[in-house]
Design a protein around this motif. Sequence first.
Motif, PDB file in Angstrom:
ATOM      1  N   SER A 113       0.857  -1.183   0.000  1.00  9.42           N
ATOM      2  CA  SER A 113       0.000   0.000   0.000  1.00  9.42           C
ATOM      3  C   SER A 113       0.894   1.234   0.000  1.00  9.42           C
ATOM      4  CB  SER A 113      -0.901   0.006   1.249  1.00  9.42           C
ATOM      5  OG  SER A 113      -1.876   1.012   1.122  1.00  9.42           O
ATOM      6  N   SER A 114       0.286   2.396  -0.101  1.00  9.02           N
ATOM      7  CA  SER A 114       1.050   3.639   0.032  1.00  9.02           C
ATOM      8  C   SER A 114       0.060   4.741   0.370  1.00  9.02           C
ATOM      9  CB  SER A 114       1.795   3.974  -1.262  1.00  9.02           C
ATOM     10  OG  SER A 114       0.876   4.313  -2.276  1.00  9.02           O
ATOM     11  N   TYR A 115       0.571   5.871   0.831  1.00  7.92           N
ATOM     12  CA  TYR A 115      -0.322   6.980   1.156  1.00  7.92           C
ATOM     13  C   TYR A 115       0.385   8.308   0.936  1.00  7.92           C
ATOM     14  CZ  TYR A 115      -4.562   8.911   2.895  1.00  7.92           C
ATOM     15  OH  TYR A 115      -5.759   9.561   2.943  1.00  7.92           O
ATOM     16  N   LEU A 116      -0.254   9.184   0.169  1.00 10.61           N
ATOM     17  CA  LEU A 116       0.337  10.478  -0.187  1.00 10.61           C
ATOM     18  C   LEU A 116      -0.461  11.606   0.458  1.00 10.61           C
ATOM     19  CD1 LEU A 116       2.372  12.064  -1.999  1.00 10.61           C
ATOM     20  CD2 LEU A 116       0.593  12.063  -3.765  1.00 10.61           C
ATOM     21  N   SER A 117       0.240  12.528   1.139  1.00 10.34           N
ATOM     22  CA  SER A 117      -0.468  13.606   1.846  1.00 10.34           C
ATOM     23  C   SER A 117       0.489  14.765   2.110  1.00 10.34           C
ATOM     24  CB  SER A 117      -1.049  13.066   3.155  1.00 10.34           C
ATOM     25  OG  SER A 117      -0.036  12.448   3.929  1.00 10.34           O
ATOM     26  N   VAL A 118      -0.042  15.804   2.709  1.00  5.02           N
ATOM     27  CA  VAL A 118       0.742  16.999   3.034  1.00  5.02           C
ATOM     28  C   VAL A 118       0.424  17.383   4.477  1.00  5.02           C
ATOM     29  CG1 VAL A 118       0.930  19.465   2.544  1.00  5.02           C
ATOM     30  CG2 VAL A 118       0.812  17.873   0.662  1.00  5.02           C
ATOM     31  N   VAL A 119       1.450  17.619   5.271  1.00  5.66           N
ATOM     32  CA  VAL A 119       1.220  18.006   6.671  1.00  5.66           C
ATOM     33  C   VAL A 119       0.261  19.200   6.694  1.00  5.66           C
ATOM     34  CG1 VAL A 119       2.283  18.970   8.766  1.00  5.66           C
ATOM     35  CG2 VAL A 119       3.453  17.153   7.473  1.00  5.66           C
ATOM     36  N   GLU A 120      -0.778  19.085   7.502  1.00  5.66           N
ATOM     37  CA  GLU A 120      -1.826  20.118   7.505  1.00  5.66           C
ATOM     38  C   GLU A 120      -2.140  20.555   8.935  1.00  5.66           C
ATOM     39  OE1 GLU A 120      -5.667  19.573   5.190  1.00  5.66           O
ATOM     40  OE2 GLU A 120      -6.503  19.784   7.203  1.00  5.66           O
ATOM     41  N   LEU A 121      -2.179  21.862   9.128  1.00  7.83           N
ATOM     42  CA  LEU A 121      -2.670  22.397  10.396  1.00  7.83           C
ATOM     43  C   LEU A 121      -3.983  23.119  10.099  1.00  7.83           C
ATOM     44  CD1 LEU A 121       0.577  23.840  12.038  1.00  7.83           C
ATOM     45  CD2 LEU A 121      -0.548  21.668  12.503  1.00  7.83           C
ATOM     46  N   GLY A 122      -5.049  22.608  10.661  1.00  8.88           N
ATOM     47  CA  GLY A 122      -6.365  23.230  10.467  1.00  8.88           C
ATOM     48  C   GLY A 122      -6.503  24.404  11.426  1.00  8.88           C
ATOM     49  N   LEU A 123      -6.876  25.554  10.889  1.00  9.00           N
ATOM     50  CA  LEU A 123      -6.928  26.765  11.719  1.00  9.00           C
ATOM     51  C   LEU A 123      -8.376  27.173  11.999  1.00  9.00           C
ATOM     52  CD1 LEU A 123      -4.177  28.924   9.932  1.00  9.00           C
ATOM     53  CD2 LEU A 123      -3.897  27.391  11.887  1.00  9.00           C
ATOM     54  N   TYR A 124      -9.140  26.294  12.628  1.00 10.13           N
ATOM     55  CA  TYR A 124     -10.541  26.628  12.874  1.00 10.13           C
ATOM     56  C   TYR A 124     -10.697  27.879  13.736  1.00 10.13           C
ATOM     57  CZ  TYR A 124     -13.179  23.019  10.496  1.00 10.13           C
ATOM     58  OH  TYR A 124     -13.783  22.265   9.534  1.00 10.13           O
ATOM     59  N   ASP A 125      -9.872  27.983  14.806  1.00 15.57           N
ATOM     60  CA  ASP A 125     -10.028  29.137  15.699  1.00 15.57           C
ATOM     61  C   ASP A 125      -9.778  30.449  14.949  1.00 15.57           C
ATOM     62  OD1 ASP A 125     -10.616  27.360  17.672  1.00 15.57           O
ATOM     63  OD2 ASP A 125      -8.660  27.465  18.657  1.00 15.57           O
ATOM     64  N   ILE A 224      -6.938  15.274   0.812  1.00 15.62           N
ATOM     65  CA  ILE A 224      -8.039  15.518  -0.133  1.00 15.62           C
ATOM     66  C   ILE A 224      -7.407  15.878  -1.480  1.00 15.62           C
ATOM     67  CG2 ILE A 224      -9.929  17.111  -0.717  1.00 15.62           C
ATOM     68  CD1 ILE A 224     -10.657  17.214   2.238  1.00 15.62           C
ATOM     69  N   GLY A 225      -7.789  15.142  -2.499  1.00 12.60           N
ATOM     70  CA  GLY A 225      -7.215  15.381  -3.832  1.00 12.60           C
ATOM     71  C   GLY A 225      -5.945  14.601  -4.095  1.00 12.60           C
ATOM     72  N   PHE A 226      -5.378  13.974  -3.048  1.00 14.43           N
ATOM     73  CA  PHE A 226      -4.111  13.251  -3.218  1.00 14.43           C
ATOM     74  C   PHE A 226      -4.253  11.746  -3.042  1.00 14.43           C
ATOM     75  CE2 PHE A 226      -2.100  17.261  -1.215  1.00 14.43           C
ATOM     76  CZ  PHE A 226      -2.041  17.896  -2.448  1.00 14.43           C
ATOM     77  N   ASP A 227      -5.145  11.352  -2.165  1.00 15.15           N
ATOM     78  CA  ASP A 227      -5.266   9.911  -1.912  1.00 15.15           C
ATOM     79  C   ASP A 227      -6.708   9.572  -1.572  1.00 15.15           C
ATOM     80  OD1 ASP A 227      -4.453   7.195  -1.536  1.00 15.15           O
ATOM     81  OD2 ASP A 227      -2.452   7.925  -1.049  1.00 15.15           O
ATOM     82  N   ASP A 228      -6.952   8.292  -1.223  1.00 13.40           N
ATOM     83  CA  ASP A 228      -8.333   7.811  -1.161  1.00 13.40           C
ATOM     84  C   ASP A 228      -9.118   8.275   0.058  1.00 13.40           C
ATOM     85  OD1 ASP A 228      -7.561   6.520  -3.399  1.00 13.40           O
ATOM     86  OD2 ASP A 228      -7.342   4.553  -2.474  1.00 13.40           O
ATOM     87  N   TRP A 229      -8.433   8.762   1.088  1.00 11.61           N
ATOM     88  CA  TRP A 229      -9.094   9.265   2.283  1.00 11.61           C
ATOM     89  C   TRP A 229      -8.783  10.750   2.429  1.00 11.61           C
ATOM     90  CZ3 TRP A 229     -11.947   5.964   5.637  1.00 11.61           C
ATOM     91  CH2 TRP A 229     -11.928   4.617   5.265  1.00 11.61           C
ATOM     92  N   GLU A 230      -9.417  11.385   3.417  1.00 16.62           N
ATOM     93  CA  GLU A 230      -9.265  12.843   3.530  1.00 16.62           C
ATOM     94  C   GLU A 230      -8.067  13.290   4.377  1.00 16.62           C
ATOM     95  OE1 GLU A 230     -14.011  13.666   2.793  1.00 16.62           O
ATOM     96  OE2 GLU A 230     -13.270  13.674   4.836  1.00 16.62           O
ATOM     97  N   TRP A 231      -7.734  12.485   5.390  1.00 17.18           N
ATOM     98  CA  TRP A 231      -6.576  12.815   6.241  1.00 17.18           C
ATOM     99  C   TRP A 231      -5.781  11.560   6.551  1.00 17.18           C
ATOM    100  CZ3 TRP A 231     -11.253  15.391   7.132  1.00 17.18           C
ATOM    101  CH2 TRP A 231     -11.197  16.788   7.034  1.00 17.18           C
ATOM    102  N   GLY A 232      -4.494  11.765   6.804  1.00 20.18           N
ATOM    103  CA  GLY A 232      -3.673  10.701   7.374  1.00 20.18           C
ATOM    104  C   GLY A 232      -3.366  11.093   8.805  1.00 20.18           C
ATOM    105  N   VAL A 233      -3.423  10.125   9.699  1.00 21.12           N
ATOM    106  CA  VAL A 233      -3.075  10.381  11.107  1.00 21.12           C
ATOM    107  C   VAL A 233      -1.827   9.554  11.420  1.00 21.12           C
ATOM    108  CG1 VAL A 233      -3.836  10.200  13.519  1.00 21.12           C
ATOM    109  CG2 VAL A 233      -5.511  10.703  11.714  1.00 21.12           C
ATOM    110  N   ASP A 234      -0.760  10.221  11.837  1.00 20.03           N
ATOM    111  CA  ASP A 234       0.434   9.519  12.300  1.00 20.03           C
ATOM    112  C   ASP A 234       0.597   9.798  13.772  1.00 20.03           C
ATOM    113  OD1 ASP A 234       2.387   8.400  10.035  1.00 20.03           O
ATOM    114  OD2 ASP A 234       1.324  10.161   9.244  1.00 20.03           O
ATOM    115  N   LEU A 235       0.681   8.749  14.554  1.00 22.66           N
ATOM    116  CA  LEU A 235       0.933   8.898  15.980  1.00 22.66           C
ATOM    117  C   LEU A 235       2.253   8.189  16.278  1.00 22.66           C
ATOM    118  CD1 LEU A 235      -2.655   7.938  17.247  1.00 22.66           C
ATOM    119  CD2 LEU A 235      -1.768  10.238  16.835  1.00 22.66           C
ATOM    120  N   PHE A 236       3.094   8.838  17.062  1.00 23.29           N
ATOM    121  CA  PHE A 236       4.390   8.267  17.441  1.00 23.29           C
ATOM    122  C   PHE A 236       4.434   8.233  18.968  1.00 23.29           C
ATOM    123  CE2 PHE A 236       4.891  10.451  13.420  1.00 23.29           C
ATOM    124  CZ  PHE A 236       5.741   9.645  12.671  1.00 23.29           C
ATOM    125  N   ALA A 237       4.851   7.101  19.540  1.00 22.86           N
ATOM    126  CA  ALA A 237       4.916   7.003  21.003  1.00 22.86           C
ATOM    127  C   ALA A 237       5.944   5.956  21.398  1.00 22.86           C
ATOM    128  CB  ALA A 237       3.547   6.629  21.566  1.00 22.86           C
TER     129      ALA A 237
END
Length: 282
Positions: A113-125, A224-237
Amino acid sequence: MSTVTHPPEIAAEHLPAVPLTLEGASMLHQMLRVRWTAWKQLADSERADIALEASNMLVEMEREASGQSAIFSLLGHKGDLILVHFRRSFDELNQAERKLAGLRLWDYLEPSSSYLSVVELGLYDSSLKTYGALAARGIAPFSPEWSAEIEEVLARQREAMAPRLYPDMPPHKYLCFYPMDRKRGELKNWYRLPMAERQRQMHAHGMVGRRYAGEVKQIISGSIGFDDWEWGVDLFADDPLVFKKLIYEMRFDEVSADYALFGTFYVGIRCPAADLGKWLGG
Ligand code: 76R
């Protein structure tokens, strides 16, 4: 007596529905399967050579100033390895991909598999505040004056958020990656909610997340526009149980409970590139 006339305030329904976002590093996840049968048929010395060539290239990519890469050993049947790449552009991502494809080791790997995305900060406030302030001054959305004011807000935020937009690879041992959507159903549709309501729910989401700030590093990327889902979530711990606890707790939060749809989950353990030969059994 002179009266100052203000332009009329612009009603909320005429304001943009889309929140302001900041975009940073381009991201590619590559899930790979090792062709173990073919790999094991090679002579020990050839395997060692091939592994060393790959390991050397990935050691360099781990330290790349323009954006780092990391290898994780994947658990389960979804693949054997996951490579995570941060770069400055899609062009650089593509270069990294092609460099890796040139390795002899690539003959013994295949993508699962693979996943293409761009780091995004949503600025709702800031979106809510800025859209509201400009509307109160009667500045029409997308007019030159409006666009200039918005660009100023974005430029300020971009500078303040630079380390989060172009993150270093988190040093943590475990990775949990999965793609997500927000629901667009007939009854529950995130994209039909008013901005102020989405801002309220996202704020509550952030408050839940913030309690895990010391234990988990989260990187949200937009696809959105790059891959099949709207966001990628990466968690590191450093403790994989933190993934379960955080994600479980978030399921009860309004925005997740009502609007979150999840794709496939991938969990991996960091494998320093220098140890790739050992990992391959060489
Ligand atoms: O970026 C920020 O820290 C600001 C607040 C914030 C945003 C805008 C934030 C905080 N998230 C944001 C956006 Mn998140 N996040 C997830 C998941 O949704 C689930 O139930 C599980 C998947 C986790 C575990 C998580 C963790 N977040 C988003 C978005 C984009 C949605 C949009 O813009 O409409 C998604 C899909 C999403 C999903 N989030 C945090 C976390 C954590 C731990 C935080 C706090 C980070 C911190 O304060 O250090």
